[in-house]
Design an enzyme around this catalytic site. Structure first.
Site, short mmCIF file in Angstrom:
data_model
loop_
_atom_site.label_atom_id
_atom_site.label_comp_id
_atom_site.label_asym_id
_atom_site.label_seq_id
_atom_site.Cartn_x
_atom_site.Cartn_y
_atom_site.Cartn_z
N ASP A 124 0.79 -1.32 -0.19
CA ASP A 124 -0.03 0.00 -0.01
C ASP A 124 0.93 1.19 0.14
OD1 ASP A 124 -2.31 1.60 0.28
OD2 ASP A 124 -2.11 1.66 2.36
N THR A 125 0.44 2.40 -0.62
CA THR A 125 0.91 3.42 -0.62
C THR A 125 0.75 4.38 0.43
OG1 THR A 125 1.31 3.59 -2.95
CG2 THR A 125 1.48 5.70 -2.01
N ASP A 179 -1.05 7.25 3.37
CA ASP A 179 -2.00 8.09 3.22
C ASP A 179 -1.50 9.06 4.50
OD1 ASP A 179 -3.02 6.61 1.14
OD2 ASP A 179 -4.34 5.66 2.66
N ASN A 216 -2.44 8.35 -0.76
CA ASN A 216 -1.49 7.88 -1.75
C ASN A 216 -0.35 8.98 -2.04
OD1 ASN A 216 -2.93 5.44 -1.92
ND2 ASN A 216 -4.22 6.28 -3.37
N ASP A 249 -0.41 7.02 9.21
CA ASP A 249 -0.72 6.51 8.11
C ASP A 249 -2.31 6.30 8.16
OD1 ASP A 249 -1.36 5.43 5.62
OD2 ASP A 249 -0.62 3.29 6.29
N ALA A 250 -3.18 6.81 7.34
CA ALA A 250 -4.63 6.76 7.63
C ALA A 250 -5.10 5.48 7.01
CB ALA A 250 -5.42 8.02 7.19
N ASN A 251 -5.86 4.73 7.68
CA ASN A 251 -6.13 3.44 7.17
C ASN A 251 -7.81 3.40 7.44
OD1 ASN A 251 -3.89 2.09 6.45
ND2 ASN A 251 -3.41 2.04 8.54
N SER A 267 -31.26 33.50 41.01
CA SER A 267 -32.29 32.25 40.88
C SER A 267 -33.51 32.70 40.16
CB SER A 267 -32.33 31.60 42.01
OG SER A 267 -32.98 30.34 42.00
N ASP A 316 -26.81 27.41 41.60
CA ASP A 316 -27.57 28.54 42.16
C ASP A 316 -27.21 29.50 43.45
OD1 ASP A 316 -30.03 29.67 43.44
OD2 ASP A 316 -31.16 28.34 42.15
#
EC number: 3.1.1.4
Length: 749
Positions: A40-41, A43, A65, A93-95, A228, A549
């Protein structure tokens, strides 16, 4: 005529933070390793993390990529220069399922000098080179205002308001009684106060405001402060698009219609779903959400349902030319393990600012709830809507929400709602949970791929919404426990150096040097430990703070008005607090306010509780300084109590009731009625109950207009005799110098 404000010369100590800027420029030859690159390239994206700062984790976008990505993205971190700050840089690396770490390195930020800017290369896996551009500078303009003085906007308002009041007082009092009004310096500062007490306070205050508006007294007031239930009326009035052109009379008719409905009608499935989805958006943005948020929505839907997007900042248009009194609202900051009677910081809210006078720390209203570090915003959120603040200001009722709705049968027999409320302490409402941690510092490196992240978020939202829906429509633990009901916001004082809190009256400490009666201060009004820890500072390490309060400590907002910077001459307070019976003494809350004032060295007239024994129950009582020549800064107090006395006999001041119908409508008790139509926890007012309470306080106020006018005349004369009031003098300058030397020479922690 302008004058020097001595308070602006008092230095509120704080340390400056550093702003560390990182520009992620580019990377070359990003690799997953020989075997990984065959499959895989990459990301790639970059994650930056500094553990010593809030909002500590940031990341770039990812490129699909691409082994030579160019990000050119800029990130900023606010740092404490006294800590060891390490930048952790992770190449990811995003998967689709779970992102992969390609390499991690660190950079010691202490190696950089202030003012320095440089590009630094980082090597990953002996092949990949990443270039970051980094710079370090001092944050010399924090987002918090550190000062004991009023903000410039309030000062400008006061000047404009005084011009208007000068003419209004002449009209109200006539030429003879107003002959002392030669300039705006002669104009006394009048403040109107409303207590807590749920819808009873709100409805009663609506009658008060109608009387003050029609009589011209409101046109002579500089401030109106609420706590209040009274804040709910103030919010309704000031957020109304037709106010002040349209007076309280017409607005009160709308209010009567709105509170005549059963609050359970707000809990239809469709409405609940809308509430919860709105809260989910707040939660998912990174803000804390508690039951107080829900309660605020319900209060808003009841009172301002057609203006739910109104904010506190937007109310500035009602006061920007001094046309109306400046509204002041309040809540408390409390600690999880300490009774609010022992420790509580008063937080004040105005359309101009929110802050704590005890620490000389303030911010613009739109920043309340944002994430701060060392006085600088590190993550800004949208301004909270007014209804959220209404929930915070009246959060005592979210604590016992099951009693409000009457949906629980678990309450102990013989216990009244007022008794149950009195037994609440901070530990009942503040959860000491682990949610104080920031999400970004807890999560693992990397995030799921965007599509997977969206899917996860959708599932998480559906689950959260479902749990909240079930909690609201069923008899669940959410209704049967009190923990976690307090409002919660990001701590805007996180990371500040609080070596000491500042006296509420700093100049008075050194100019007066008066001896206080220790026995008087030790005498308990409601609890032996009351106010025992009020000098202790807030925890600046806690990432979130709890806000509740103010009525949980005492039920009148005197701390807002007693700030010496506001120089109030006359206080007209209206107390709607619950009493055991109609014939009970009405001074408990006022005595607590007096004790609090004395402990903070603030001028306050002596409250003689035995006046009740001598004179009996009256519609109002007047308390003046005993020695006005000595107590030059002490205000006069006109204290109205909730009592049905002359109203039974007169339908208007001096106009007797004649018919049986007129007499019957006025023949009612407030606290002795066994059906308790005016209970603190009654959130539905039929028209008759509304009119009775509204008209009672309208009558009581008008019946004592001459008392108020006489006090205003005395205040004008008092101002004329004391022209130096709230302006600078030689002793004040010396006190300021001594104050700065005393407090700023202390070693830092």
């Amino acid at each position: 005529m302008s004058f020097i404000d001595p308070y602006q010369h008092i230095i509120v100590e704080h340390h400056y933070s550093h702003k560390f800027t990182v520009v992620v420029l580019r990377a070359t030859k990003v690799t997953k390793g020989t075997f990984g690159d065959m499959l895989d390239t990459p990301d790639p994206y970059v994650e930056l993390f500094i553990s010593s700062t809030p909002d500590s984790r940031k990341r770039t976008r990812h490129f699909n990529n691409d082994i030579n990505p160019v990000w050119n993205e800029t990130f900023e971190f606010i740092l404490d220069p006294n800590q060891e700050n390490i930048l952790e840089i992770t190449l990811m690396d995003a998967n689709y399922v779970m992102d992969e770490t390609l390499g991690t390195t660190t950079f010691p930020i202490s190696s950089m000098k202030v003012g320095e800017k440089k590009q630094v290369p980082f090597i990953f896996n002996q092949v990949t080179e990443m270039i970051l551009e980094m710079s370090l500078e001092v944050c010399s303009s924090p987002d918090l205002r550190f000062s004991m003085a009023l903000c410039d906007q309030e000062k400008a308002f006061r000047q404009q308001r005084k011009e208007n009041i000068k003419e209004n007082m002449k009209k109200l009092l006539g030429p003879k009684n107003s002959e002392g009004l030669h300039s705006t310096r002669d104009v006394p500062v009048v403040a109107i106060l409303g207590s807590g007490g749920g819808f009873r306070a709100m409805v009663g205050f609506s009658g008060v405001m109608k009387a003050l508006y029609e009589s011209g007294i409101l046109d002579c007031a500089t401030y109106i402060a609420g706590l209040s239930g009274s804040t709910w009326y103030m919010s309704t009035l000031y957020s109304h698009p037709d106010f002040p052109e349209k007076g309280p009379e017409e607005i009160n008719k709308e209010l009567m219609k709105n509170v005549s409905h059963n609050p359970l009608l707000l809990l239809t499935p469709q409405k609940i779903k809308r509430y919860v989805e709105s809260l989910w958006r707040k939660k998912s943005s990174g803000q804390p959400v508690t039951f107080t948020d829900i309660f605020g929505m319900l209060i808003g839907e009841t009172l301002i349902h057609n203006r739910m997007n109104t904010t506190l900042s937007s109310l500035k248009e009602k006061v920007n030319t001094g046309q109306c009194p400046l509204p002041l609202f309040t809540c408390l900051h409390v600690k999880p393990d300490v009774s609010e009677l022992m420790f509580a910081d008063w937080v004040e809210f105005s359309p101009f600012e929110i802050g704590m006078a005890k620490y000389g720390t303030f911010m613009a209203p739109d920043l309340f709830g944002s994430k701060f570090f060392m006085g600088t915003v590190v993550k800004k959120y949208e301004e909270n809507p007014l209804h959220f603040l209404m929930g915070v200001w009246g959060s005592a009722f979210s604590i016992l929400f099951n009693r409000v709705l009457g949906v629980s049968g678990s309450q102990s027999k013989g216990s009244t709602m007022e008794e149950e409320l009195e037994n609440i302490t901070a530990k009942h409402i503040v959860s000491n949970d682990s949610s104080d941690s920031d999400d970004e510092s807890q999560g693992p490196k990397g995030t799921e791929h965007e599509e997977a992240e969206r899917e996860y978020q959708n599932d998480n939202q559906a689950s959260w919404v479902q749990r909240m829906l079930m909690a609201l429509v069923s008899d669940s633990a959410l209704f049967n426990t009190r923990e976690g009901r307090a409002g919660k916001v990001h701590n805007f004082m996180l990371g500040l150096n609080l070596n000491t809190s500042y006296p509420m009256s700093p100049l008075r400490d050194f100019t007066m040097q008066e001896s206080l009666d220790e026995d008087e201060l030790d005498a308990a009004v409601a609890d032996p430990d009351e106010f025992e820890q009020i000098y202790e500072p807030l925890d600046v390490k806690s990432k979130k703070i709890h806000v509740v309060d103010s009525g949980l400590t005492f039920n009148l907002p005197y701390p807002l008005i007693l700030r010496p910077q506001r120089g109030v001459d006359l206080i007209i307070s209206f107390d709607f607090s619950a009493r055991p019976s109609d014939s009970s003494p009405p001074f408990k809350e006022l005595l607590l306010a007096e004790k609090w004032a004395k402990m903070n060295k603030l001028p306050f007239p002596k409250i003689d509780p035995y006046v009740f024994d001598r004179e009996g129950l009256k519609e109002c009582y007047v308390f003046k300084p005993k020695n006005p020549d000595v107590e030059k800064d002490c205000p006069t107090i006109i204290h109205f109590v909730l009592a049905n006395i002359n109203f039974r006999k007169y339908k208007a001041p001096g106009v007797p009731r004649e018919t049986n119908e007129e007499k019957e409508i006025a023949d009612f008790d407030i606290f002795d009625d066994p059906e308790s139509p005016f209970s603190t926890f009654n959130f539905q007012y039929p028209n008759q109950a509304f009119k009775r309470l509204h008209d009672l306080m309208y009558f009581n106020t008008l019946n004592n207009i001459d008392v108020i006018k006489n006090a205003i005349v005395e205040s004008i004369e008092y101002r004329r005799q004391n022209p130096s009031r709230c302006s600078v003098s030689l002793s004040s300058v010396e006190a300021r110098r001594f104050f700065n030397k005393e407090f700023l020479s202390k070693p830092t922690a």
